[in-house]
Write a protein that holds these residues in place. Structure first.
Motif, PDB file in Angstrom:
ATOM      1  N   UNK A  39       5.149   5.175   2.299  1.00 12.97           N
ATOM      2  CA  UNK A  39       4.618   6.500   1.998  1.00 12.97           C
ATOM      3  C   UNK A  39       5.433   7.155   0.887  1.00 12.97           C
ATOM      4  N   UNK A  40       4.790   8.139   0.252  1.00  9.95           N
ATOM      5  CA  UNK A  40       5.435   8.890  -0.814  1.00  9.95           C
ATOM      6  C   UNK A  40       5.061  10.363  -0.682  1.00  9.95           C
ATOM      7  N   UNK A  41       5.863  11.222  -1.336  1.00  8.94           N
ATOM      8  CA  UNK A  41       5.603  12.666  -1.312  1.00  8.94           C
ATOM      9  C   UNK A  41       4.956  13.148  -2.603  1.00  8.94           C
ATOM     10  N   UNK A  42       5.389  12.579  -3.729  1.00 11.12           N
ATOM     11  CA  UNK A  42       4.886  13.031  -5.026  1.00 11.12           C
ATOM     12  C   UNK A  42       4.337  11.842  -5.811  1.00 11.12           C
ATOM     13  N   UNK A  43       3.509  12.142  -6.777  1.00  7.73           N
ATOM     14  CA  UNK A  43       2.961  11.090  -7.639  1.00  7.73           C
ATOM     15  C   UNK A  43       4.087  10.375  -8.380  1.00  7.73           C
ATOM     16  N   UNK A  44       5.070  11.117  -8.847  1.00  9.19           N
ATOM     17  CA  UNK A  44       6.186  10.486  -9.552  1.00  9.19           C
ATOM     18  C   UNK A  44       6.950   9.529  -8.644  1.00  9.19           C
ATOM     19  N   UNK A  45       7.113   9.894  -7.378  1.00  7.63           N
ATOM     20  CA  UNK A  45       7.778   8.993  -6.431  1.00  7.63           C
ATOM     21  C   UNK A  45       6.944   7.723  -6.235  1.00  7.63           C
ATOM     22  N   UNK A  46       5.620   7.875  -6.158  1.00  3.64           N
ATOM     23  CA  UNK A  46       4.747   6.705  -6.012  1.00  3.64           C
ATOM     24  C   UNK A  46       4.879   5.767  -7.208  1.00  3.64           C
ATOM     25  N   UNK A  47       4.906   6.325  -8.387  1.00  2.34           N
ATOM     26  CA  UNK A  47       5.061   5.509  -9.600  1.00  2.34           C
ATOM     27  C   UNK A  47       6.402   4.778  -9.575  1.00  2.34           C
ATOM     28  N   UNK A  48       7.451   5.478  -9.181  1.00  3.24           N
ATOM     29  CA  UNK A  48       8.776   4.859  -9.108  1.00  3.24           C
ATOM     30  C   UNK A  48       8.790   3.696  -8.121  1.00  3.24           C
ATOM     31  N   UNK A  49       8.203   3.888  -6.950  1.00  2.00           N
ATOM     32  CA  UNK A  49       8.143   2.819  -5.946  1.00  2.00           C
ATOM     33  C   UNK A  49       7.313   1.646  -6.475  1.00  2.00           C
ATOM     34  N   UNK A 105       0.867  -1.175   0.000  1.00  2.00           N
ATOM     35  CA  UNK A 105       0.000   0.000   0.000  1.00  2.00           C
ATOM     36  C   UNK A 105       0.903   1.223   0.000  1.00  2.00           C
ATOM     37  N   UNK A 106       0.819   1.998  -1.058  1.00  2.00           N
ATOM     38  CA  UNK A 106       1.566   3.243  -1.151  1.00  2.00           C
ATOM     39  C   UNK A 106       0.594   4.368  -0.856  1.00  2.00           C
ATOM     40  N   UNK A 107       0.927   5.187   0.125  1.00  2.00           N
ATOM     41  CA  UNK A 107      -0.004   6.215   0.574  1.00  2.00           C
ATOM     42  C   UNK A 107       0.736   7.538   0.751  1.00  2.00           C
ATOM     43  N   UNK A 108       0.077   8.626   0.360  1.00  2.00           N
ATOM     44  CA  UNK A 108       0.708   9.937   0.496  1.00  2.00           C
ATOM     45  C   UNK A 108       0.996  10.212   1.960  1.00  2.00           C
ATOM     46  N   UNK A 109       2.168  10.763   2.208  1.00  2.00           N
ATOM     47  CA  UNK A 109       2.612  10.974   3.590  1.00  2.00           C
ATOM     48  C   UNK A 109       1.649  11.844   4.400  1.00  2.00           C
ATOM     49  N   UNK A 169      -2.981   9.256 -15.810  1.00  2.00           N
ATOM     50  CA  UNK A 169      -1.517   9.381 -15.931  1.00  2.00           C
ATOM     51  C   UNK A 169      -0.820   8.248 -15.192  1.00  2.00           C
ATOM     52  N   UNK A 170      -1.263   7.984 -13.958  1.00  2.00           N
ATOM     53  CA  UNK A 170      -0.626   6.942 -13.161  1.00  2.00           C
ATOM     54  C   UNK A 170      -0.919   5.564 -13.761  1.00  2.00           C
ATOM     55  N   UNK A 171      -2.156   5.323 -14.179  1.00  2.00           N
ATOM     56  CA  UNK A 171      -2.500   4.024 -14.767  1.00  2.00           C
ATOM     57  C   UNK A 171      -1.635   3.721 -15.986  1.00  2.00           C
ATOM     58  N   UNK A 172      -1.381   4.737 -16.804  1.00  2.00           N
ATOM     59  CA  UNK A 172      -0.516   4.534 -17.982  1.00  2.00           C
ATOM     60  C   UNK A 172       0.928   4.266 -17.579  1.00  2.00           C
ATOM     61  N   UNK A 173       1.370   4.860 -16.477  1.00  2.00           N
ATOM     62  CA  UNK A 173       2.775   4.741 -16.073  1.00  2.00           C
ATOM     63  C   UNK A 173       3.077   3.456 -15.301  1.00  2.00           C
ATOM     64  N   UNK A 174       2.066   2.845 -14.702  1.00  2.00           N
ATOM     65  CA  UNK A 174       2.307   1.633 -13.913  1.00  2.00           C
ATOM     66  C   UNK A 174       2.543   0.439 -14.825  1.00  2.00           C
ATOM     67  N   UNK A 175       3.557  -0.351 -14.482  1.00  2.00           N
ATOM     68  CA  UNK A 175       3.844  -1.575 -15.228  1.00  2.00           C
ATOM     69  C   UNK A 175       3.131  -2.724 -14.522  1.00  2.00           C
ATOM     70  N   UNK A 176       1.873  -2.902 -14.889  1.00  2.00           N
ATOM     71  CA  UNK A 176       1.040  -3.947 -14.279  1.00  2.00           C
ATOM     72  C   UNK A 176       0.076  -4.477 -15.326  1.00  2.00           C
ATOM     73  N   UNK A 177      -0.298  -5.734 -15.171  1.00  2.00           N
ATOM     74  CA  UNK A 177      -1.232  -6.346 -16.113  1.00  2.00           C
ATOM     75  C   UNK A 177      -2.609  -5.721 -16.068  1.00  2.00           C
ATOM     76  N   UNK A 178      -3.062  -5.367 -14.873  1.00  2.00           N
ATOM     77  CA  UNK A 178      -4.361  -4.714 -14.693  1.00  2.00           C
ATOM     78  C   UNK A 178      -4.169  -3.554 -13.736  1.00  2.00           C
ATOM     79  N   UNK A 179      -4.842  -2.441 -14.026  1.00  2.00           N
ATOM     80  CA  UNK A 179      -4.825  -1.304 -13.111  1.00  2.00           C
ATOM     81  C   UNK A 179      -6.279  -0.934 -12.824  1.00  2.00           C
TER      82      UNK A 179
END
Length: 177
Positions: free
Chosen positions: A111-121, A8-12, A143-153
């Protein structure tokens, strides 16, 4: 289930409040008889898998993650392999509890601070069967759904499939080990 969420990645800014809510729900998931309709959490499949999951829990503790809920085997007298729902806070993406497939009731919260950090994690793992994005902003969701490397989002839900529709994803190994 094969696409059970384990990270679970959640904004700080909302981490503590969300962790409290998740732990409150987790406390209601008392492991029990899988044939009882009131049971929300059954047993681990066998002793080998229970030991494997307990090994991950010990690893998380050793690596410095904080146990926010559970982490213990229960109902030992039943002969089953029951484990409390376990929630780890203060998890680093480098810990094995955040990188490996545990196949047990263990949630690793980062936890993450930015959306880009969440995508990276989120993308910093070799597995990528399913992911979910929770947001009020539809642009962020796309934007995030396109950036995630997952079979289903999933967007603002998880495991919202219909059992009458074919399950079209398979485990995708994103990077060689």
């Amino acid at each position: 289930m094969c696409s059970a969420g384990s990270r679970l990645l959640v904004h700080e800014s909302v981490r503590d409040a969300l962790l409290d809510k998740v732990a409150r729900i987790g406390r209601t998931m008392i492991p029990g008889d899988p044939l009882d309709p009131a049971t929300k959490l059954g047993a681990i499949v066998d002793e080998i898998q229970l030991k494997r999951v307990m090994g991950f829990i010990e690893s998380g503790r050793r690596d410095g993650a904080s146990v926010r809920l559970g982490g213990e085997q229960v109902r030992k007298d039943s002969g089953g392999f029951f484990l409390e729902p376990t929630i780890f806070g203060d998890v680093s993406s480098k810990m094995s509890i955040a990188r490996d497939e545990i196949f047990g009731p263990v949630l690793s919260v980062m936890s993450f601070r930015t959306v880009d950090e969440a995508i990276e994690i989120a993308n910093d793992v070799v597995y990528g069967l399913a992911a979910a994005v929770w947001t009020r902003d539809v642009r962020t969701a796309h934007r995030v759904a396109r950036a995630l490397r997952a079979g289903m989002v999933y967007i603002n839900c998880y495991d919202g499939d219909d059992i009458t529709v074919p399950f079209g994803a398979s485990t995708v190994r994103l990077r060689p080990r």
